[in-house]
Structures are given as structure tokens and as C-alpha cells.
Design a protein around this motif. Sequence first.
Motif, PDB file in Angstrom:
ATOM      1  N   GLY A   1      -2.789   8.543  -2.050  1.00 49.39           N
ATOM      2  CA  GLY A   1      -3.025   7.334  -1.967  1.00 49.39           C
ATOM      3  C   GLY A   1      -4.702   7.253  -1.668  1.00 49.39           C
TER       4      GLY A   1
ATOM      5  N   ASN B   1      -7.327   5.265  -3.705  1.00 45.03           N
ATOM      6  CA  ASN B   1      -8.122   4.102  -3.189  1.00 45.03           C
ATOM      7  C   ASN B   1      -9.707   4.330  -3.382  1.00 45.03           C
ATOM      8  OD1 ASN B   1      -5.770   3.076  -2.070  1.00 45.03           O
ATOM      9  ND2 ASN B   1      -6.127   3.556  -0.060  1.00 45.03           N
TER      10      ASN B   1
ATOM     11  N   SER C   1       0.795  -1.232   0.036  1.00 47.88           N
ATOM     12  CA  SER C   1       0.023   0.029   0.085  1.00 47.88           C
ATOM     13  C   SER C   1       0.871   1.200  -0.200  1.00 47.88           C
ATOM     14  CB  SER C   1      -0.911   0.128   1.324  1.00 47.88           C
ATOM     15  OG  SER C   1      -0.297   0.273   2.338  1.00 47.88           O
TER      16      SER C   1
ATOM     17  N   PRO D   1       1.009   1.906  -4.699  1.00 52.91           N
ATOM     18  CA  PRO D   1      -0.619   2.513  -4.363  1.00 52.91           C
ATOM     19  C   PRO D   1      -1.280   1.931  -5.457  1.00 52.91           C
ATOM     20  CG  PRO D   1       0.992   4.469  -4.796  1.00 52.91           C
ATOM     21  CD  PRO D   1       1.888   3.180  -4.520  1.00 52.91           C
TER      22      PRO D   1
END
Length: 358
Positions: free
Chosen positions: A155, A159, A17, A21
Motif C-alpha cells: 500500500g 500510494n 484504503s 488499495p
Amino acid sequence: MESTGELAWFRAEVLRSIVRPRSFAKSLAREHFGLAGVLIVVGSGIALSYTIDLLVLAAKGISPGTFIARLIFESLLLGARLAVSVAVVSFVVFLGTRVTRQRDLTLDQCFNAVAFAFAPLIVTPLVALVAVFAPSVLIAVGVVMLVIALRALVGLGLNLRAVLPLPAAAVALVLALASGAIVLGDQVSRVRMTAYAIAPQLAAPLAATPAQGKRYDLPNATLTLPEEWTYSVRGVPGELAHFETATATLNVVTSRPEDLATMDAFADTIARGERLGFRASRNERSVESINGHVAVDDRADGNYEGRHIAIRQFAILIRTSGSALQFRFFDPPDIEAAFAQAGAIAATWQIRTPGPLP
């Protein structure tokens, strides 16, 4: 063996992560992370708290060794606050997708999309420790911290976009940022003030023409005031000097702030006595540079026991030593002119920098 395998999986996902990313974001729709997201967001909050406190202490040249218990306690509180904030944002996003029927998204996926965006913050204490042991690189550390914060923001966007349509992702991003600003408002302020302590050149110079008049040598500074201001020493604890005219007073005060306090917290604390019973209808705050030192400039207009009062305070915190100029104007016919006079006097304020800590 099973717990070892789960731990290895958790470490791998956290690392992915952070360093990959885009790849991680694409897997959010098909992966179920369970409690991993909770651990990440709590750990990120703990790491963020440690980092800010370490930078505050490093900027003051104070060793963190005597504050370990307090740092642990406050970091746990921030971790819990951040987890609750992420849970609320995730639930609102989840309800939004259910109402609009945009996508079959689980609450777990919503939570992890937000939670794992904070994963880069886990490494921030390591960066802050560099500043603790090498204060000369504080500015470089500040730049690295800014890069990490931007990486977390990117990020979060990736996401949310991976699990939501673009319009819904944009709304969720705004909601997450607004929630963060509310829940972490105090920490954002501490970061901002610490940035000024690390790089004073970030503060714009005070826009005022220095006053002309009599120069006073005070225990830790010099100050010039027009001739109509009369000088006295009243013996009030922490007060270095008192000046007054027929319609105004100026207190020059000093205090040792709490070690983890930032400039804004010091300004709030030292102003309490001056503002006792004062009701402000206008409050403004800015940060400026006065003769090489960063100052918190507070301006307030209001009343005290039915009388019109205007207050302007300049507070400067240099490592563990704090000083302030506290102006009070009674029934001012022109508030801006009164504030300008205070600014002109403050522009002559020359503080002697305290020596290094033993």
C-alpha cells in the motif's frame, strides 16, 4: 447529522484504503483528507503497540488483563512516534518535489500517501487476540501478521507512486522504510524475538561440537565442562554455579525477566552486571538454537581497567524463566578459539522446561 456523515465517510475511506488499495491510491491526488491521515497513523501506531505486546504475552502464556494501563500508555507513545516519523518523511518528500519541480504536490497529499498505507495495521490487535485466547494457533497468527505487514508495504508503494513520479516514489519509499527502521527499531526487534518464541525452528542450530568432560546437574539444567574447569557455588543471588580456569570464568545465572520483555531485552538486562566497567571494541549478536531452545548469543571483545577481556553470553528465555551462561576470558591469545570453547560448552546445555503457569 454532519458529524455522522463525516464519520461514515471516514469509515468508508479507511475500509477502501484496506480492501481496495489501487482505487484508494488513485484518489489521493484529488482528495483532501485533512486530519483523517493523522487519526489513521496514530491509530495504526496504537494498534501495532497493542499487537506486539499481546503477542509477547501470549507467547509466554500470560494474561494481558493486569497490563491494561501500561499497554494503553505505551500504545499512545508509539502512536505519537509514528505520527512524527510520517510527518518528517512527508515534509522531506514535499521539499524534494519543490526543489526538483517535478509535480505540484501539497504537503497534505504527501502525508496522507504515507499515513493511509498503515491502515491495515488497525486490524492487527484482533488477530493478536486470537493468539491470547487460543495459544495453539500462535504460528498461524504469526503468518497472518506477516501478510498484513506485506500488505501495508504494498500500500505504501502504491500510494507514493500515485502522487509522485517513479524515481521520486522510489526515493520516498526508501526514505520511509529507513525512517521506520529508526523510529520503530525497538518494535522491529521485539517482533523478531517474538517470532523466534512462536516458531523456534526459525533459529539455526548452534554450530559447535559439544564439549567432553564432567557433567554437572544444576537446579534447572545440566552442563558439561572440560576437566580443567573447577566448580564452586559463591552464594551470589541469581547465580546457580560458578566455574573457572586460570584464564577464564563462567557464571551460570538465572532471573525472572519483566513480563513484557523479549529475549533480546532479557539478554541486555542480565548482562549489565557482567559488563559493568567493560569497554567493548567489538560487539556481535546472533540468535541460535541450543538443544531445542532459542538463545541470544552475544560476543564482545574489549578491555576492563586496561586488561584485555573477551565476553560471550548465551541467554535463553522460556516463558517467564530466564537463564544465561556468561563466559569471561582474560587476555585470550586467540579470541576465536576462546569463543569456540564457550560455544562447545554451551552446546551441552540442557535446560529443563518450566511447567505451565498457574
